[in-house]
Design a protein around this motif. Sequence first.
Motif, PDB file in Angstrom:
ATOM      1  N   LEU A  27      11.987  13.227  -2.636  1.00 39.72           N
ATOM      2  CA  LEU A  27      13.213  13.727  -2.022  1.00 39.72           C
ATOM      3  C   LEU A  27      13.011  13.691  -0.511  1.00 39.72           C
ATOM      4  O   LEU A  27      11.970  14.136  -0.018  1.00 39.72           O
ATOM      5  CB  LEU A  27      13.517  15.151  -2.475  1.00 39.72           C
ATOM      6  N   VAL A  28      14.006  13.180   0.212  1.00 38.17           N
ATOM      7  CA  VAL A  28      13.879  13.052   1.664  1.00 38.17           C
ATOM      8  C   VAL A  28      15.100  13.652   2.342  1.00 38.17           C
ATOM      9  O   VAL A  28      16.231  13.365   1.959  1.00 38.17           O
ATOM     10  CB  VAL A  28      13.735  11.567   2.078  1.00 38.17           C
ATOM     11  N   TRP A  29      14.842  14.486   3.343  1.00 38.41           N
ATOM     12  CA  TRP A  29      15.894  15.016   4.202  1.00 38.41           C
ATOM     13  C   TRP A  29      15.674  14.405   5.576  1.00 38.41           C
ATOM     14  O   TRP A  29      14.582  14.530   6.149  1.00 38.41           O
ATOM     15  CB  TRP A  29      15.810  16.539   4.306  1.00 38.41           C
ATOM     16  N   ASP A  30      16.677  13.738   6.125  1.00 41.28           N
ATOM     17  CA  ASP A  30      16.496  13.135   7.443  1.00 41.28           C
ATOM     18  C   ASP A  30      16.620  14.193   8.528  1.00 41.28           C
ATOM     19  O   ASP A  30      16.934  15.348   8.269  1.00 41.28           O
ATOM     20  CB  ASP A  30      17.445  11.958   7.656  1.00 41.28           C
ATOM     21  N   MET A  31      16.376  13.781   9.772  1.00 41.03           N
ATOM     22  CA  MET A  31      16.335  14.733  10.887  1.00 41.03           C
ATOM     23  C   MET A  31      17.668  15.432  11.129  1.00 41.03           C
ATOM     24  O   MET A  31      17.698  16.532  11.666  1.00 41.03           O
ATOM     25  CB  MET A  31      15.858  14.034  12.160  1.00 41.03           C
ATOM     26  N   SER A  32      18.777  14.852  10.687  1.00 40.53           N
ATOM     27  CA  SER A  32      20.076  15.496  10.894  1.00 40.53           C
ATOM     28  C   SER A  32      20.270  16.705   9.978  1.00 40.53           C
ATOM     29  O   SER A  32      21.174  17.498  10.184  1.00 40.53           O
ATOM     30  CB  SER A  32      21.218  14.498  10.678  1.00 40.53           C
ATOM     31  N   ARG A  33      19.414  16.838   8.971  1.00 39.58           N
ATOM     32  CA  ARG A  33      19.569  17.921   7.999  1.00 39.58           C
ATOM     33  C   ARG A  33      18.450  18.961   8.066  1.00 39.58           C
ATOM     34  O   ARG A  33      18.388  19.849   7.234  1.00 39.58           O
ATOM     35  CB  ARG A  33      19.639  17.341   6.597  1.00 39.58           C
ATOM     36  N   THR A  34      17.551  18.829   9.029  1.00 36.31           N
ATOM     37  CA  THR A  34      16.428  19.753   9.121  1.00 36.31           C
ATOM     38  C   THR A  34      16.372  20.404  10.492  1.00 36.31           C
ATOM     39  O   THR A  34      16.920  19.888  11.460  1.00 36.31           O
ATOM     40  CB  THR A  34      15.089  19.034   8.859  1.00 36.31           C
ATOM     41  N   ALA A  35      15.676  21.523  10.561  1.00 36.26           N
ATOM     42  CA  ALA A  35      15.458  22.207  11.836  1.00 36.26           C
ATOM     43  C   ALA A  35      14.325  21.496  12.576  1.00 36.26           C
ATOM     44  O   ALA A  35      13.374  21.040  11.965  1.00 36.26           O
ATOM     45  CB  ALA A  35      15.077  23.664  11.592  1.00 36.26           C
ATOM     46  N   GLY A  36      14.427  21.392  13.868  1.00 38.30           N
ATOM     47  CA  GLY A  36      13.368  20.769  14.656  1.00 38.30           C
ATOM     48  C   GLY A  36      13.440  19.264  14.603  1.00 38.30           C
ATOM     49  O   GLY A  36      14.331  18.683  13.986  1.00 38.30           O
ATOM     50  N   PRO A  37      12.482  18.626  15.262  1.00 38.22           N
ATOM     51  CA  PRO A  37      12.484  17.163  15.282  1.00 38.22           C
ATOM     52  C   PRO A  37      12.014  16.585  13.956  1.00 38.22           C
ATOM     53  O   PRO A  37      11.148  17.146  13.301  1.00 38.22           O
ATOM     54  CB  PRO A  37      11.500  16.832  16.404  1.00 38.22           C
ATOM     55  N   GLY A  38      12.572  15.482  13.573  1.00 39.96           N
ATOM     56  CA  GLY A  38      12.131  14.806  12.363  1.00 39.96           C
ATOM     57  C   GLY A  38      12.735  15.367  11.097  1.00 39.96           C
ATOM     58  O   GLY A  38      13.563  16.268  11.113  1.00 39.96           O
ATOM     59  N   GLY A  39      12.314  14.795   9.982  1.00 39.73           N
ATOM     60  CA  GLY A  39      12.830  15.182   8.678  1.00 39.73           C
ATOM     61  C   GLY A  39      11.724  15.738   7.793  1.00 39.73           C
ATOM     62  O   GLY A  39      10.666  16.145   8.263  1.00 39.73           O
ATOM     63  N   LEU A  40      11.976  15.734   6.502  1.00 39.98           N
ATOM     64  CA  LEU A  40      11.059  16.311   5.527  1.00 39.98           C
ATOM     65  C   LEU A  40      11.045  15.443   4.279  1.00 39.98           C
ATOM     66  O   LEU A  40      12.084  14.966   3.828  1.00 39.98           O
ATOM     67  CB  LEU A  40      11.525  17.725   5.161  1.00 39.98           C
TER      68      LEU A  40
END
Length: 131
Positions: A27-40
């Motif tokens: 499962l990947v969350w890009d940087m537009s959906r996470t807090a701070g720089p980058g994704g998860l």
Amino acid sequence: MTTGVHDQGGSADRTYPQHGDTMYIVLVWDMSRTAGPGGLRFRWEEETGWSSALIGVSPEIATPSRPIAALHRVFAAPNDVAQIAEHLVHNRRTPTGEYGLEWDQAAHVRATIERFRATVREPGGLWTGAG
């Protein structure tokens, strides 16, 4: 229970025979959906359970995957996985607390994986190319 975590992209598959047909989910969350720089990136493997990595501007640039220690079970309860994912997406760190429950469907999933392995390459099986 709705957690508000929305999967940006994901996949579920198995590795190829040279890796032992290990089942996995990414499962990947890009940087537009996470807090701070980058994704998860969240990854589940049937033998090791859940791990996570912070990703940069592309999924190829990531920190090393680390096991999610709070999820003590390979087949952790889905609500626990969702709560931890939501916390990581919003806070970029694992929440405190224990999330040690095994999913009540774990035995069924294990049996399904074993059945899949037993039949996957038989004539007419899922991966033999038979229609």
